[in-house]
Design an enzyme around this catalytic site. Structure first.
Site, PDB file in Angstrom:
ATOM      1  N   ARG A  57       0.844  -1.189   0.000  1.00  0.00           N
ATOM      2  CA  ARG A  57       0.000   0.000   0.000  1.00  0.00           C
ATOM      3  C   ARG A  57       0.883   1.244   0.000  1.00  0.00           C
ATOM      4  O   ARG A  57       1.859   1.322   0.751  1.00  0.00           O
ATOM      5  CB  ARG A  57      -0.932   0.020   1.222  1.00  0.00           C
ATOM      6  CG  ARG A  57      -2.148  -0.887   1.103  1.00  0.00           C
ATOM      7  CD  ARG A  57      -3.127  -0.319   0.069  1.00  0.00           C
ATOM      8  NE  ARG A  57      -4.288  -1.179  -0.134  1.00  0.00           N
ATOM      9  CZ  ARG A  57      -4.398  -2.089  -1.085  1.00  0.00           C
ATOM     10  NH1 ARG A  57      -3.383  -2.312  -1.905  1.00  0.00           N
ATOM     11  NH2 ARG A  57      -5.510  -2.788  -1.228  1.00  0.00           N
TER      12      ARG A  57
ATOM     13  N   GLU B 233      -2.294   7.905  -6.436  1.00  0.00           N
ATOM     14  CA  GLU B 233      -2.253   7.088  -7.648  1.00  0.00           C
ATOM     15  C   GLU B 233      -3.215   7.643  -8.698  1.00  0.00           C
ATOM     16  O   GLU B 233      -4.409   7.748  -8.422  1.00  0.00           O
ATOM     17  CB  GLU B 233      -2.588   5.631  -7.313  1.00  0.00           C
ATOM     18  CG  GLU B 233      -1.549   4.982  -6.411  1.00  0.00           C
ATOM     19  CD  GLU B 233      -1.817   3.504  -6.148  1.00  0.00           C
ATOM     20  OE1 GLU B 233      -2.859   2.987  -6.608  1.00  0.00           O
ATOM     21  OE2 GLU B 233      -0.979   2.869  -5.491  1.00  0.00           O
TER      22      GLU B 233
ATOM     23  N   HIS C  32       0.489  -0.092 -10.100  1.00  0.00           N
ATOM     24  CA  HIS C  32      -0.347  -0.905  -9.201  1.00  0.00           C
ATOM     25  C   HIS C  32      -0.824  -2.182  -9.910  1.00  0.00           C
ATOM     26  O   HIS C  32      -2.011  -2.413 -10.124  1.00  0.00           O
ATOM     27  CB  HIS C  32      -1.547  -0.101  -8.696  1.00  0.00           C
ATOM     28  CG  HIS C  32      -2.098  -0.629  -7.398  1.00  0.00           C
ATOM     29  ND1 HIS C  32      -2.714   0.166  -6.466  1.00  0.00           N
ATOM     30  CD2 HIS C  32      -2.135  -1.889  -6.876  1.00  0.00           C
ATOM     31  CE1 HIS C  32      -3.105  -0.563  -5.433  1.00  0.00           C
ATOM     32  NE2 HIS C  32      -2.758  -1.812  -5.667  1.00  0.00           N
TER      33      HIS C  32
END
Length: 533
Positions: free
Chosen positions: A236, A265, A283
């Protein structure tokens, strides 16, 4: 709580088609709409009881509070930091995830990142595409004999450990929950964090983003690390302080970093991404065909099993609920609700400490699911807590000024022979105690303040009960009570009384409807109350 009224589910992120098919085969209506704005998502949820997301949809408190019908949020993946858990819990909305679905994919990406850091593979590939041949620039290092520190030894952490051990790496780690004995079974020696930092050649993090893990790697911890340490974060964004990481890279304290996640993000600040010793991905931890199929399948099966009352898996904010789907536990949950409602009517919105005591071997671990059920009975009639359920009960009871304690009494040898289990609900420091049990699958009341009912009193959902205590020596009492029922236009359906205790008897009347007032009864009895659950 079988969620039988959950009929329509919105899938707001891209998921494998198997998810929709499993939900539909399970009898659920499914709507798939991606890239919704906050307002559009709220509008779509107005007639949906379920919502399934990946990581793109942010289920904020505003969305949760505006979605009147929403009962369940399913996260097709592990992390649930895109769901406001506190807001969901407060509203009684169940949140579940698929903790196993993407573990292998995330672990494999982590291992790939470690290998890329060791041999600078992405940088060398980019150099080749630029037409260069820079063998000396990309001198690497072997993984054999190097120390890998793994922070977080859950499913992903242990998969990383076993894979990197095959490269000859020594694996050490830290986890506040996993015991050293368990981690030793998959080859990880646990050490305190302050001992881990100076030993590691590589560090990888696999924890949720919590206040205690935010900035776990920071200026202070980087200063304690071995010079030239390499860092991997596929968990994370925010676990590694990005500013501190950049400073460590610039000073050479950190030789390289591999990042699949970021605090923002996509990241607007490109300083880290553009650093020559940083490998970054958008990601991709769960972005494999297998993980997407597995997560979509798992969350859909969890929804269907929940709706059909078969099982409850992957619950994040009310783990104790899983046991209510056990056939043995269901009638005890009903009993707990009944005793809670009885206590509320009897003690009159009690304050202080409520004691929930289980007895009997089969109830040894049931206190965690029976206590919320008792609270439902206690709070259901309070207008401000009308939405209380098994998800939010433990949160709302504190706001109501009540402390709830649970305990278990082992059965005596005689009770073990007869298999007798009991549930007791009492108000600490006050004369209010109710004891119940389950006969077959039927909840019954056994005693009030030590006055035992023989036979026990059946407790049926929706059936009003009138209870009163009076002198046992008054033969005219019962005809008088029946007369008062007739005057109120209420039918007597059944009647039971307890054994005499301290010269008084408890009487229980099953009646056709609750009385408009108990005032006419008060002159004839020591105390009286009525309830329906």
């Amino acid at each position: 709580m079988a969620f039988a009224n959950l009929r329509k589910v919105l899938i707001s992120d891209s998921l494998d088609p198997c998810c929709r098919k499993i939900l539909q085969d399970g009898g659920l209506q499914v709507v798939e709409k991606q890239n919704l704005s906050k307002e559009e998502l709220i509008a779509e949820l107005q007639d949906c009881e379920g919502l399934i997301v990946r990581s793109a949809t942010k289920v904020t408190s505003d969305i949760i509070n505006a979605a009147e019908k929403l009962q369940v949020v399913g996260r097709a993946g592990t992390g649930v930091d895109n769901v406001d858990l506190e807001a969901a819990t407060r509203k009684g909305i169940l949140v579940m995830n698929t903790p196993n679905g993407n573990s292998l994919s995330a672990a494999e990406l982590t291992c790939g990142m470690i290998m890329c850091l060791a041999r600078q593979i992405p940088q060398a590939a980019a150099s080749m595409k630029d037409g260069k041949w820079e063998r000396k620039k990309f001198m690497g290092t072997e993984l054999n004999g190097k120390v890998l520190g793994i922070l977080g030894l859950g499913r992903i952490g242990r998969e990383v450990a076993t894979r990197m051990q095959s490269f000859g790496m020594k694996t050490i780690g830290y986890d506040p929950i996993i015991s050293p004995e368990v981690s030793a079974s998959f080859g990880v020696q646990q050490l305190p964090l302050e001992q881990i930092w100076p030993l590691c050649d590589f560090i990888t993090v696999h924890t949720p983003l919590l206040p205690s893990t935010t900035g776990l790697l920071n200026d202070s911890t980087f200063a304690q690390c071995k010079k030239g340490v390499c860092v991997v974060n596929c968990a994370r964004g925010g676990i590694v302080d990005e500013g501190a990481l950049l400073r460590a890279l610039q000073s050479g304290q950190c030789a390289g970093a591999a990042l699949d996640v970021f605090t923002e993000e996509p990241p607007r600040d490109r300083a880290l991404v553009n650093h020559e010793n940083v490998i970054s991905c958008p990601h991709l931890g769960a972005s494999t065909k297998e993980a997407q199929s597995r997560c979509g399948e798992e969350i859909a099966l969890q929804f269907v099993d929940m709706v059909k009352g078969k099982a409850l898996a992957g619950v994040v904010n009310a783990q104790a609920l899983a046991s209510i789907f056990c056939p043995h536990t269901k009638p005890w949950v009903s009993l707990a609700k009944a005793l809670g409602a009885l206590m509320q009517a009897w003690a009159g919105s009690p304050k202080g400490a409520i004691q929930v005591v289980t007895q009997g071997s089969s109830l040894k671990n049931s206190g965690s699911c029976l206590a919320p059920a008792v609270i439902i009975g206690l709070l259901k009639d309070a207008s401000q807590q009308s939405n209380v359920n098994l998800v939010n009960a433990m949160l709302l009871v504190k706001e109501a000024g009540l402390d709830v304690t649970t305990s278990h009494n082992p059965a005596t040898p005689r009770e073990q022979d007869f298999g007798e289990c009991l549930l007791t609900v009492a108000l600490a420091g006050a004369p209010y105690q109710a004891v119940g049990l389950v006969q077959g699958t039927k909840p019954v009341l056994q005693a009030l303040n030590g006055a035992v009912f023989r036979p026990e009193v059946p407790l049926h959902p929706g059936q009003p009960l009138l209870m009163f205590r009076a002198q046992a020596s008054n033969p005219a009492m019962l005809p008088t009570m029946i007369g008062l029922l007739a005057e109120a236009g209420v039918q007597l359906l059944s009647y039971q009384s307890s054994v005499v205790s301290d010269g008084e008897t408890w009487h229980v009347m099953s009646i056709s409807s609750l009385l408009p007032s108990l005032a006419p009864w008060k002159p004839h009895v020591t105390e009286a109350f009525q309830f329906c659950f």
